[in-house]
Design an enzyme around this catalytic site. Structure first.
Site, short mmCIF file in Angstrom:
data_model
loop_
_atom_site.label_atom_id
_atom_site.label_comp_id
_atom_site.label_asym_id
_atom_site.label_seq_id
_atom_site.Cartn_x
_atom_site.Cartn_y
_atom_site.Cartn_z
N PHE A 136 0.86 -1.18 0.00
CA PHE A 136 0.00 0.00 0.00
C PHE A 136 0.89 1.23 0.00
O PHE A 136 1.74 1.38 0.89
CB PHE A 136 -0.85 -0.06 1.27
CG PHE A 136 -1.70 1.14 1.58
CD1 PHE A 136 -3.00 1.23 1.10
CD2 PHE A 136 -1.24 2.13 2.44
CE1 PHE A 136 -3.82 2.31 1.45
CE2 PHE A 136 -2.05 3.21 2.79
CZ PHE A 136 -3.34 3.30 2.29
N GLU A 140 4.94 9.45 1.54
CA GLU A 140 6.03 9.85 0.64
C GLU A 140 7.18 10.41 1.47
O GLU A 140 6.98 10.77 2.64
CB GLU A 140 5.51 10.91 -0.34
CG GLU A 140 4.41 10.35 -1.24
CD GLU A 140 4.01 11.30 -2.35
OE1 GLU A 140 4.50 12.45 -2.38
OE2 GLU A 140 3.21 10.87 -3.19
N ILE A 170 7.16 1.31 3.00
CA ILE A 170 6.08 0.46 2.49
C ILE A 170 6.34 -0.99 2.89
O ILE A 170 7.23 -1.65 2.34
CB ILE A 170 5.98 0.57 0.94
CG1 ILE A 170 5.97 2.04 0.49
CG2 ILE A 170 4.77 -0.20 0.43
CD1 ILE A 170 4.82 2.87 1.02
N CYS A 246 -9.07 2.92 4.48
CA CYS A 246 -8.23 1.72 4.61
C CYS A 246 -7.52 1.75 5.96
O CYS A 246 -7.38 0.72 6.64
CB CYS A 246 -7.16 1.64 3.54
SG CYS A 246 -7.77 1.83 1.88
N GLU A 371 1.08 4.21 10.48
CA GLU A 371 -0.39 4.29 10.42
C GLU A 371 -0.93 5.37 11.36
O GLU A 371 -1.88 5.15 12.11
CB GLU A 371 -1.00 2.93 10.76
CG GLU A 371 -0.40 1.85 9.89
CD GLU A 371 -1.42 0.98 9.22
OE1 GLU A 371 -2.60 1.37 9.20
OE2 GLU A 371 -1.02 -0.06 8.71
#
Lengths: 392, 245
Positions: A136, A140, A170, A246, A371
């Site tokens: 996902f 950046e 990632i 998500c 997250e």
């Protein structure tokens, strides 16, 4: 390895609130972890090895996207079942839980929630079996807590779009077959694209020398004029709401997972404290160690009750992003503090690979940041109760 | 192939055993129960045979109260097709065997599996009794089961080796390690288990043949005294003092 046995705390008899099915699911995953993960995880982490060989059996067990419907090859479990699965996996290792929850919540969930029927049928059954693995891409190099500022962009070229940009931090990127990537269209609106390994200009360099999540593969996603067919764009998500939806699913899983790591640290420290003799008595007989252990089980119990209620709200479709933020922040912080206290109870042994504590502690340093950082989640609560954003 | 797998509902192997105040039963507080591991070998082999041949069915049976139903549900989640619970408090091997035989009689099972023993009372008696009551051949301590035509080819462990046997069907087997690998139920299996039939059958009224009068834990081990190898004389003195030599 130490000879300790896993005897997780259930101080408020939470088991009585679980259905027989929840317990069967929890025990099946615990059994699998005991046989296939726990005996080896320390070595994998020490060697910075991601156990990708487990992917087919994780798929066979049905642990990828377990909360998604059966029509797409998933088991269709409820949210509490999903939670107990994450708890048992993270009891083994946050890195393994990251691999599994990225696949389920950050790759399968957006395809399910925002994808076309063709996309769902094309990807979800294979992702559920582990025949395809995904990652996902949102963060950046210059846009972490502020994803809306992302600079990755795609331009319309008729039958396809051309994607440029880079994503970092990632999980699963070094081995993933597909990436769900969030980038801006020509109007500056964020959309999701399914980028497949092998597309020209798409590379996934690995991030090396991590001191955390060493049994998980982390990397970057680099897009250099990648031609992505238009049928790979997720049609039903425009704007930041897509990726944030998500993250709600993934953060909910993390709030359960952190309890697993905390329970493993507490369980280890309790057993060690009862066995370790100093001044002719077990160290568990001293007030200062009892204080630590009593506070640990209190915090674990509070976290268990928080997540159980959050699971009920999620099953009823009522859980808010802010409620999920509170649980993720509280539980990861709780687990990290328990890890540090447990490490102290074990003294020097706490830093060795003979016990899981230092590995959990190091892993949780990532979990408390990814997250949504610990601080940003607090500001989400602040914004929720005051109606004023403090981070924009 | 139509198989019946007899399952015992036993405390998990890591349980710290305590007995109730009357000393006649297990104190079940906080105890996790599981499928008897030796029965699970038979269960998985029965499922493998069904999967390999693509036909037949597997029924799991347990003699016990409603508390055994989660154990039967787990067997259904692993892959059994049907479950039955004979509603009776299992008291002794003979009465359990009679209940199983009464259930199995006339149902046309080709294979009846059980474990070599249950890990709670370790009686090792039920499967042989079931075979006798149903007038069927019985092979104990089976480690593998294959078929050749209408014959079963069975290996069993004997002192220093393996014995290869051939038997007609129907057949009763008691299984041990080697018969199959344990299986962890997957999420789909667990979800399907809720829709599979679990029949409750009234037990035949009967008196126990054998009654448990008292259960006792082994007496606590005395502490060890270590004597250094060079102090043999000290050891001799200690044994003298205790009147052992």
């Amino acid at each position: 390895m130490s000879t300790y046995t896993y005897n997780p705390p259930d101080y408020y008899n939470l088991d009585d609130l679980l259905t027989e099915e929840h317990k069967l699911i929890r025990d099946a995953v615990r059994d699998w972890v005991n046989r296939r993960v726990s005996p080896f995880i320390e070595e994998w982490a020490q060697n910075n090895h991601c156990p990708t060989h487990l992917i087919p059996e994780i798929g066979e067990l049905g642990l990828f996207g377990p909360q998604l419907p059966r029509e797409y090859g998933c088991p269709g479990l409820d949210q509490i079942a999903y939670g107990v699965i994450m708890q048992e996996i993270e009891r083994a290792d946050s890195g393994l839980r990251s691999m599994i929850s990225v696949q389920g919540s950050l790759v399968m969930y957006p395809i399910y929630a925002y994808g076309s029927e063709e996309q769902k049928h094309k990807y979800l059954p294979k992702l559920a079996k582990g025949e395809l693995m995904g990652c996902f891409g949102l963060t950046e190099p210059d846009f972490g807590s502020n994803p809306a500022g992302m600079i990755s962009r795609f331009v319309d070229m008729g039958d396809y779009v051309v994607l440029n940009g880079a994503k970092t931090w990632i999980s699963n990127s070094p081995f993933a077959d597909i990436a769900v990537v969030w980038a801006k269209n020509e109007a500056g609106r964020i959309q999701g694209l399914i980028v497949e390994r092998g597309m020209e200009g798409f590379t996934t360099p690995e991030i090396k020398n991590k001191w955390s999540l060493r049994a998980s593969a982390t990397g970057e996603l680099v897009f250099d004029n990648v031609k992505v067919p238009k049928e790979n764009i997720l049609p039903n998500a425009i704007g930041l709401k897509g990726p944030l939806g998500c993250l709600d699913s993934a953060r909910y899983g993390i709030s359960w997972g952190a309890i697993g790591a905390a329970m493993d640290c507490y369980n280890t420290a309790l057993q060690y404290a009862k066995e370790r003799i100093q001044f002719d008595k077990p160290i568990a007989s001293y007030q200062i160690q009892q204080k630590k252990l009593a506070e640990m089980v209190t915090e674990i119990t509070k976290a268990q009750l928080l997540t159980y209620r959050l699971g009920q709200l999620k099953d009823q479709g009522k859980a808010t992003t802010a409620q999920i933020s509170m649980a993720k922040r509280n539980n990861v912080d709780m687990a990290l503090k328990i890890g540090r206290e447990a490490r102290q109870i074990l003294g020097g042994m706490g830093i060795t690979g003979e016990y899981p504590i230092m590995r959990h502690m190091a892993n949780l340093e990532s979990v408390v940041t990814y997250e949504g950082t610990h601080d940003i989640h607090l500001l989400i609560t602040g914004m929720d109760i005051t109606g004023i954003s403090a981070f924009r | 192939m139509k198989s019946l797998v007899c399952i015992s509902h036993v405390p998990d192997t890591t349980t710290k055993i305590k007995y109730d105040a009357a000393g006649k039963g297990l104190d079940k507080t906080g105890v996790t129960f599981v499928i008897n591991p030796y029965d699970e070998f038979g269960l998985v082999r029965a499922i493998e045979i069904k999967e390999k041949t693509g036909s037949g069915d597997v029924t799991v049976l347990c003699v016990g109260g409603p508390e055994v139903e989660p154990t039967l549900r787990k067997a259904l989640a692993i892959g059994a097709d049907n479950a039955a619970r004979v509603d009776m408090d299992p008291t002794d091997s003979r009465s359990v065997a009679e209940q199983i035989a009464a259930y199995a009689k006339g149902k046309g099972f080709d294979l009846i599996f059980a474990g070599k023993e249950s890990i709670d009372s370790n009686g090792s008696a039920v499967p042989g009794m079931v075979a006798e009551l149903l007038d069927l051949p019985f092979i104990s301590l089976a480690t593998s089961l294959e078929f050749e035509g209408d014959k079963a080819k069975v290996s069993r462990e004997i002192d220093g080796g393996y014995e290869k046997l051939e038997s007609s069907l129907p057949l009763v087997l008691s299984c041990q390690k080697g018969m199959a690998e344990w299986r962890i139920p997957n999420m789909r299996g667990i979800m399907m288990a809720r829709t599979k039939p679990l029949e409750v059958v009234a037990g035949h009224p009967m008196d126990a043949y054998v009654l448990t009068k008292k259960l006792e834990l082994p007496s606590a081990k005395a502490g060890c005294i270590y004597v250094e190898p060079e102090n043999a004389a000290q050891l001799v003195d200690m044994l003298h003092d205790k009147g052992l030599i």
